[in-house]
Design a protein around this motif. Structure first.
Motif, PDB file in Angstrom:
ATOM      1  N   PHE A 121     -12.893  -6.339 -19.548  1.00  0.00           N
ATOM      2  CA  PHE A 121     -11.445  -6.985 -19.619  1.00  0.00           C
ATOM      3  C   PHE A 121     -10.557  -5.997 -19.960  1.00  0.00           C
ATOM      4  CE2 PHE A 121      -8.205  -9.429 -21.630  1.00  0.00           C
ATOM      5  CZ  PHE A 121      -7.925 -10.416 -20.723  1.00  0.00           C
ATOM      6  N   VAL A 155       0.982  -8.456 -20.899  1.00  0.00           N
ATOM      7  CA  VAL A 155      -0.322  -7.514 -20.862  1.00  0.00           C
ATOM      8  C   VAL A 155       0.245  -6.713 -22.233  1.00  0.00           C
ATOM      9  CG1 VAL A 155      -0.932  -5.265 -19.999  1.00  0.00           C
ATOM     10  CG2 VAL A 155      -0.450  -7.237 -18.616  1.00  0.00           C
ATOM     11  N   ARG A 156       1.461  -6.391 -22.701  1.00  0.00           N
ATOM     12  CA  ARG A 156       1.770  -5.562 -23.908  1.00  0.00           C
ATOM     13  C   ARG A 156       1.199  -6.314 -24.913  1.00  0.00           C
ATOM     14  NH1 ARG A 156       4.085  -6.621 -27.856  1.00  0.00           N
ATOM     15  NH2 ARG A 156       5.339  -8.063 -26.822  1.00  0.00           N
ATOM     16  N   VAL A 179      -6.261  -8.233 -28.124  1.00  0.00           N
ATOM     17  CA  VAL A 179      -7.452  -7.806 -27.806  1.00  0.00           C
ATOM     18  C   VAL A 179      -8.049  -6.832 -28.675  1.00  0.00           C
ATOM     19  CG1 VAL A 179      -9.138  -7.128 -26.123  1.00  0.00           C
ATOM     20  CG2 VAL A 179      -7.282  -8.636 -25.241  1.00  0.00           C
ATOM     21  N   GLY A 209      -1.119  -8.722 -24.947  1.00  0.00           N
ATOM     22  CA  GLY A 209      -2.552  -8.871 -24.983  1.00  0.00           C
ATOM     23  C   GLY A 209      -3.372  -7.822 -25.451  1.00  0.00           C
ATOM     24  N   MET A 210      -2.785  -6.552 -25.363  1.00  0.00           N
ATOM     25  CA  MET A 210      -3.391  -5.241 -25.953  1.00  0.00           C
ATOM     26  C   MET A 210      -3.572  -5.404 -27.307  1.00  0.00           C
ATOM     27  SD  MET A 210      -1.206  -2.291 -23.597  1.00  0.00           S
ATOM     28  CE  MET A 210      -1.589  -2.307 -22.023  1.00  0.00           C
ATOM     29  N   ASP A 251       3.334 -10.957 -32.549  1.00  0.00           N
ATOM     30  CA  ASP A 251       3.489 -10.269 -31.402  1.00  0.00           C
ATOM     31  C   ASP A 251       2.697 -10.709 -30.428  1.00  0.00           C
ATOM     32  OD1 ASP A 251       5.224  -8.676 -32.502  1.00  0.00           O
ATOM     33  OD2 ASP A 251       3.869  -6.856 -32.536  1.00  0.00           O
ATOM     34  N   LEU A 281      -3.957   3.347 -24.238  1.00  0.00           N
ATOM     35  CA  LEU A 281      -4.966   2.369 -23.962  1.00  0.00           C
ATOM     36  C   LEU A 281      -6.357   2.913 -23.687  1.00  0.00           C
ATOM     37  CD1 LEU A 281      -4.910  -0.365 -24.540  1.00  0.00           C
ATOM     38  CD2 LEU A 281      -4.800  -0.993 -22.039  1.00  0.00           C
ATOM     39  N   ARG A 317      -3.886  -2.928 -15.104  1.00  0.00           N
ATOM     40  CA  ARG A 317      -3.051  -3.626 -14.676  1.00  0.00           C
ATOM     41  C   ARG A 317      -1.419  -3.304 -15.421  1.00  0.00           C
ATOM     42  NH1 ARG A 317      -0.761  -7.327 -11.427  1.00  0.00           N
ATOM     43  NH2 ARG A 317       1.257  -8.149 -12.459  1.00  0.00           N
ATOM     44  N   TYR A 365      -8.215 -14.398 -24.626  1.00  0.00           N
ATOM     45  CA  TYR A 365      -7.640 -13.125 -24.023  1.00  0.00           C
ATOM     46  C   TYR A 365      -7.140 -13.569 -22.757  1.00  0.00           C
ATOM     47  CZ  TYR A 365     -10.784 -10.680 -27.402  1.00  0.00           C
ATOM     48  OH  TYR A 365     -11.317 -10.529 -28.475  1.00  0.00           O
ATOM     49  N   VAL A 366      -7.979 -14.322 -21.846  1.00  0.00           N
ATOM     50  CA  VAL A 366      -7.774 -14.571 -20.701  1.00  0.00           C
ATOM     51  C   VAL A 366      -6.368 -15.473 -20.625  1.00  0.00           C
ATOM     52  CG1 VAL A 366      -8.596 -15.559 -18.251  1.00  0.00           C
ATOM     53  CG2 VAL A 366     -10.110 -14.244 -19.837  1.00  0.00           C
ATOM     54  N   GLY A 376      -1.548 -14.478 -15.564  1.00  0.00           N
ATOM     55  CA  GLY A 376      -0.180 -14.241 -14.751  1.00  0.00           C
ATOM     56  C   GLY A 376       0.072 -12.807 -14.981  1.00  0.00           C
ATOM     57  N   GLY A 377      -0.505 -12.192 -15.886  1.00  0.00           N
ATOM     58  CA  GLY A 377      -0.199 -10.765 -15.734  1.00  0.00           C
ATOM     59  C   GLY A 377       1.233 -10.129 -15.647  1.00  0.00           C
ATOM     60  N   ARG A 378       2.106 -10.747 -16.598  1.00  0.00           N
ATOM     61  CA  ARG A 378       3.507 -10.426 -16.649  1.00  0.00           C
ATOM     62  C   ARG A 378       3.342  -8.979 -17.649  1.00  0.00           C
ATOM     63  NH1 ARG A 378       5.021 -15.574 -18.297  1.00  0.00           N
ATOM     64  NH2 ARG A 378       5.732 -14.308 -20.125  1.00  0.00           N
ATOM     65  N   PRO A 379       4.572  -8.159 -17.574  1.00  0.00           N
ATOM     66  CA  PRO A 379       4.454  -6.924 -18.419  1.00  0.00           C
ATOM     67  C   PRO A 379       4.448  -7.388 -19.779  1.00  0.00           C
ATOM     68  CG  PRO A 379       6.115  -6.943 -16.586  1.00  0.00           C
ATOM     69  CD  PRO A 379       5.495  -8.022 -16.339  1.00  0.00           C
ATOM     70  N   THR A 383      -3.071 -13.674 -21.177  1.00  0.00           N
ATOM     71  CA  THR A 383      -2.647 -12.741 -20.083  1.00  0.00           C
ATOM     72  C   THR A 383      -2.485 -13.439 -18.793  1.00  0.00           C
ATOM     73  OG1 THR A 383      -5.018 -12.002 -19.976  1.00  0.00           O
ATOM     74  CG2 THR A 383      -3.195 -10.715 -21.450  1.00  0.00           C
ATOM     75  N   MET A 409      -7.187  -4.714 -17.947  1.00  0.00           N
ATOM     76  CA  MET A 409      -5.927  -4.770 -18.560  1.00  0.00           C
ATOM     77  C   MET A 409      -5.137  -3.554 -18.595  1.00  0.00           C
ATOM     78  SD  MET A 409      -5.022  -7.344 -21.655  1.00  0.00           S
ATOM     79  CE  MET A 409      -5.169  -6.281 -23.059  1.00  0.00           C
ATOM     80  N   ASP A 419       7.093  -3.942 -29.723  1.00  0.00           N
ATOM     81  CA  ASP A 419       7.470  -5.203 -29.454  1.00  0.00           C
ATOM     82  C   ASP A 419       9.104  -5.195 -29.259  1.00  0.00           C
ATOM     83  OD1 ASP A 419       7.102  -7.914 -28.657  1.00  0.00           O
ATOM     84  OD2 ASP A 419       7.374  -8.407 -30.681  1.00  0.00           O
ATOM     85  N   LEU A 446       1.915  -1.808 -13.559  1.00  0.00           N
ATOM     86  CA  LEU A 446       3.078  -2.398 -13.829  1.00  0.00           C
ATOM     87  C   LEU A 446       4.092  -1.123 -14.343  1.00  0.00           C
ATOM     88  CD1 LEU A 446       2.029  -5.427 -15.897  1.00  0.00           C
ATOM     89  CD2 LEU A 446       3.349  -5.430 -13.726  1.00  0.00           C
TER      90      LEU A 446
END
Lengths: 497, 146
Positions: B86, A157-158, A164, A160-161, A231, B25, B93, A145-146, A151-154, A149, B90, B106, B97
């Motif tokens: 976690f 994050v999408r 996770v 990663g959701m 995805d 979420l 975050r 998971y870490v 860097g945490g770019r949009p 994600t 997220m 996607d 954003l």
């Protein structure tokens, strides 16, 4: 002596992870620790494989608590092969990441998390009870998971959701399955379970078998459960995608193979169901790959297709079938990691990974073209490549079991894979370079180390063909162990049970 | 008592699954939390009824509770707790954003769905449009949810 080696592939990376946290400000020290620890894991894995190949199964009881009570670590031939393959890949990809310097340089957390991932993968192969399999999965997934994600770019994050949430659902189902198994049998030790499960009625047994296939099928990306995979994987940083593609789904396949052969031995009805799932997985994966215009996404769909081949071999439930699977998994891990590393090189060279937009790479960067051609042919299964040996073994096993329709599907899917690779090749490599290559990022390191790491994987996959004979014999010994679970059970519980 | 726990577990699973199917979420996180509690209760009930603390040499074997499921549940709780933390990070975050916590579609999937209908020349226009839309994906999904 030998049982000291057993937990080392878990202990070394975890210890190194703790050390790299302490040296968070010194990237050079972090690199040295990480590379050194993974190299020593490769050494341990080689020693384990040689030892296990002599003696068949080695066990270690943590704290000397006897087997069904305490925590047991077990290494048989399959686990030893998987630990060796995964540790070599982890080392090569780490080298590539150090060369690329993107995530590795920007985030002090990269090395510790990567080492925890390594420990989690080894732990899933070595553990001898179901609950520690769950813990190992969680260790591996939490790290992934870490990494996904970082860097945490949009878009991360999408992606990663999805990843996770679906992993968490699978984990919850896994605990539920564990609870029901414990309620029914009173144990979570795999060898002990193998003895007690036959006492259950056939309906309950089939239920457990399906529940476990469902749980591990999500992680492996089986046919109806794969949707999250394309995805999430491609959005991760290059080296991270490579290691995910090479290892994570295969851990799911390993768990399916382990539980199905050990806990629910030969059951023809289950076999047919697995074969149908395998056929659909192969077909949907390759069709998905054909529809994609993004290189990384096309390759991600190919992962799904290859999972189908592995389940195909397992579904036959013959020694030849299992042997072919063991052989094919090792080959696929090599090839898949290789392809994603090359995809990273292409991304860096052409500035993007869209098949319709990049072009003429064969002329502007011939080394990348060669590095792509070897695993691409291998993936399609053309004769001189390692993929041919793997697919030939699978098809041969299928013919041996008279399962003509699934053999036909496998061959058609191979052709479609070749077609998909041709499409990528024609789009990205042939023709004139369309635009001047994008100037490399000034912060990035030299590509030398990246090309070197990719070269190692290419060399390994070529070596795999050269040593296909001995490799196949090793896989055959692993396969016959798997089809004869009493070897494993006797080793864990002691012969005088 | 076990029946009651079984029903509690079933109810938690049901509620959790319903929340999991939402697009926000925060609701998904709560849903996963409920499912996590459901599985932990299931794990606890798998050891059988309640009994005395399991101390060696302190009485009849049959009076003791099974300690293993409790140990397993404890581990499972810790793991669920960590991963939920976690997920919350997220979600935060995601809110930073996009000022929203809706799980977006996607982009590639939508591109491929679009490519089936239109000529390749139009796809490039659509790409540009979709990329613009994905920045404000929250507004799009807002409509479909209600």
């Amino acid at each position: 002596m030998s049982d000291v080696l057993v937990p080392l592939p878990i202990v070394i990376p975890l210890f190194a992870a703790a050390l790299t946290v302490m040296f968070a400000r010194f990237r050079v020290v972090q690199r040295a620790i990480a590379l050194l620890s993974l190299t020593s894991v490769v050494g341990v894995a080689v020693a384990l494989l040689i030892h296990v190949d002599d003696e068949s199964v080695v066990t270690m009881d943590a704290g000397a608590w006897p087997a069904p009570l305490g925590i047991t670590f077990v290494v048989d031939r399959l686990s030893a092969i998987m630990v060796l393959t995964s540790s070599v890949m982890l080392l090569v990809v780490l080298l590539y990441a150090v060369g690329q310097r993107g995530v590795e340089r920007d985030h002090p957390a990269f090395h510790p998390i990567y080492l925890v991932l390594a420990a989690g993968v080894s732990a899933s192969f070595i553990t001898g009870d179901m609950f520690n399999l769950f813990v190992a999965f969680e260790m591996m997934l939490a790290a992934s998971y870490v990494l996904l994600t970082l860097g945490g770019r949009p878009d991360q994050v999408r992606a990663g959701m999805t990843y996770v949430v679906i992993s968490l659902v699978a984990s919850s189902m896994f605990i539920a399955a564990l609870a029901l198994l414990y309620a029914a049998t009173g144990t979570v030790n795999m060898a002990d379970l193998a003895l007690r499960i036959p006492e259950l009625s056939s309906g309950v047994r089939a239920g457990f078998s399906l529940l476990l296939i469902f749980v591990f099928g999500i992680k492996a990306g089986l046919f109806p459960l794969f949707f999250w995979l394309p995805d999430s994987y491609p959005t991760a940083p290059g080296p991270v995608t490579a290691i995910f593609a090479g290892l994570l789904t295969k851990v799911g396949v390993y768990a399916i193979i382990r539980t199905q052969t050990l806990l629910f031995p030969i059951d023809s009805q289950q076999g047919t169901m697995l074969l149908i799932i395998a056929g659909l997985t192969m077909l949907i994966g390759v069709l998905g790959a054909l529809a994609q215009d993004d290189l990384k996404r096309a390759l991600t769909f190919h992962i799904i297709s290859q999972i189908g081949y592995m389940i195909f071999g397992l579904g036959l439930f013959t020694i030849a079938g299992i042997t072919a699977v063991v052989f094919y998994i090792v080959q696929t891990i090599l090839v898949k990691t290789n392809l994603f590393l090359v995809a990273g090189l292409i991304d860096r060279h052409a500035g993007q990974s869209r098949i319709s937009k990049a072009g003429g790479i064969a002329r502007s960067a011939p080394i990348i073209a060669v590095f792509f051609a070897v695993p691409a042919l291998s993936l399609a299964g053309l004769p001189p490549s390692s993929g041919f040996a793997g697919k030939f073994a699978l098809v041969d096993a299928g013919v041996g079991s008279q399962q003509w329709w699934i053999v036909t599907v496998a061959l058609v899917v191979s052709l479609l894979t070749l077609f998909s690779m041709t499409k990528i090749w024609a789009g990205m490599f042939w023709g004139e370079p369309e635009a001047a290559p994008v100037a490399p990022d000034p912060h990035a390191g030299g590509p030398g180390v990246m090309v070197f790491a990719t070269g190692i994987t290419v060399a390994l996959s070529v070596a795999f063909v050269v040593f296909a004979g001995p490799m196949y014999e090793l896989a055959e010994r692993a396969g016959s162990d798997l089809m004869n679970p009493s070897v494993y059970i006797d080793a864990v519980l002691g012969v005088d049970r | 008592m076990t029946i009651l726990l079984a029903f509690t577990s079933a109810a938690l699973f049901g509620l959790g699954t319903w929340l999991l199917l939402q697009r926000r979420l925060t609701r998904i996180v709560i849903g996963l939390g409920l499912i996590g509690h459901g599985t932990n209760i299931l794990l606890l009930t798998s050891g059988g009824g309640a009994g005395l603390p399991p101390l060696i040499g302190k009485g009849d074997k049959k009076e003791f509770a099974d300690p293993l499921p409790q140990a397993l549940a404890l581990t499972a709780i810790v793991i669920t707790f960590g991963v939920t933390a976690f997920l919350l990070a997220m979600a935060y975050r995601s809110w930073q954003l996009t000022n929203d916590d809706v799980v977006a579609d996607d982009l590639e999937d939508r591109l491929i769905a679009a490519a089936r209908r239109v000529d390749s020349d139009v796809v490039d226009l659509e790409t540009a449009q979709l990329e613009r839309e994905s920045d404000s994906a929250g507004d799009l999904d807002e409509g479909s949810e209600s």
